[in-house]
Design an enzyme around this catalytic site. Structure first.
Site: not given
Length: 318
Positions: A156, A230, A232, A256, A261, A285, A287
């Site tokens: 990423l 994006t 955690r 994000d 959550e 969340h 992305a």
């Protein structure tokens, strides 16, 4: 015959083929922690996305042989308990690099060009009252020539770096926080905070990274800098972030993820005053959730299960 139980099918919006071996398949759109023991019962392969697979739950599942995670993060699973039992845990990898990188840049562009502030000004009639053809109501920054600090040089982080290079940005990969030496290709963590115009997080959440960005780190950043997360929610001290925006330690933030959550009612990151700010962006969340990425995730999930059945487990984390 294997019994495969999918506890959270609705977390993947994609076509999903069934594994190519004899099995029994059970799926549930969503499950709660209190449902787990009853639903997993006699399963041999469990597909668990975000539900906490604790040592207590694992010990109550004598037939469990594999946990297939339809995500990259595995911080919700007691990996040590799985290792002690010889339970294979496999995650999915490298499926959403372009989706997440584009989401990061969406946030970077919106914040650096003050998109939300201009939208608000327009809705309030600011342009109509202008004495010239254009309206210079808010500062605009270019990404070209700016410095991007990336925390995490996995797939990423590298995907974000690829786009950053195309936009003419200088890219710095941050060394681990507190590291005594700096590896080739990396820059000291503290130096990245001081030099970066944008800091973006792409590392896992674990004991080493929890609270990675707190008050000290936010104060060390440039007042003109942006923070993008994006990865955690637990990587960032949310109370410190809100204060950083209130007191303008940094120029803006795009998130994000949050620590809990879905966030409960009253979660500070969903406060109306915060969501109404032009220097803060929050998405739920998503992305990773482009159509292409979701399908690659679903395909890889089943690939992992088939590899386990064939005696050649792949993408193992335990």
């Amino acid at each position: 015959m294997h019994h495969i139980v999918y506890l959270e099918r609705s977390t993947i919006i994609a076509d999903m083929r069934r594994p190519n071996f004899p099995h029994r398949w059970s799926e549930h759109a969503m499950s709660n922690p209190e449902d787990m023991l009853d639903r997993l019962g006699d399963c041999t392969i469990a597909i668990v996305n975000k539900l906490p697979l604790t040592r207590t739950v694992i010990s109550a599942l004598p037939r469990l042989q594999m946990v297939a995670v339809p995500a990259t993060g595995t911080n919700h699973i007691d990996l040590e308990a799985c290792r002690e039992r010889g339970i294979v845990v496999s995650n999915v990898r490298d499926y959403a690099g372009s989706a997440i990188a584009e989401h990061v840049f969406m946030m970077m562009f919106a914040l650096s060009r003050n998109l939300l502030a201009y939208r608000q000004t327009l809705s309030e009639g600011g342009w109509q009252r202008s004495d010239q053809f254009c309206l210079f109501a808010h500062p605009i920054s270019d990404l070209d020539g700016a410095t991007l600090g990336i925390v995490g040089q996995g797939s990423l982080g590298r995907s974000v770096a690829k786009l950053a290079t195309a936009f003419g940005m200088r890219v710095l990969f941050a060394e681990r926080k507190g590291a005594s030496t700096v590896r080739p290709g990396y820059t000291a963590f503290d130096s990245v905070l001081r030099e970066a115009d944008v800091v973006t997080l792409h590392c896992p959440l674990n004991d080493e990274t929890r609270g990675l960005i707190g008050e000290a780190e936010l104060r060390a950043m440039r007042r003109s800098a942006l923070l993008i997360n994006t990865a955690r929610g637990g990587l960032v001290d949310e109370t410190a972030l809100i204060r950083a925006l209130d007191e303008q330690w940094i120029a803006g933030a795009g998130f994000d993820v949050v620590t809990v959550e879905p966030p409960p009612t009253g979660h500070p990151m969903l406060a109306p005053a915060l969501l109404g700010r032009p220097d803060f962006l929050l998405t739920p969340h998503i992305a990773f959730a482009s159509r292409g990425s979701m399908q690659r995730l679903a395909d890889q999930l089943i690939d992992n299960i088939e590899a386990f059945f064939a005696g050649e487990p792949r993408n193992r984390v335990a």
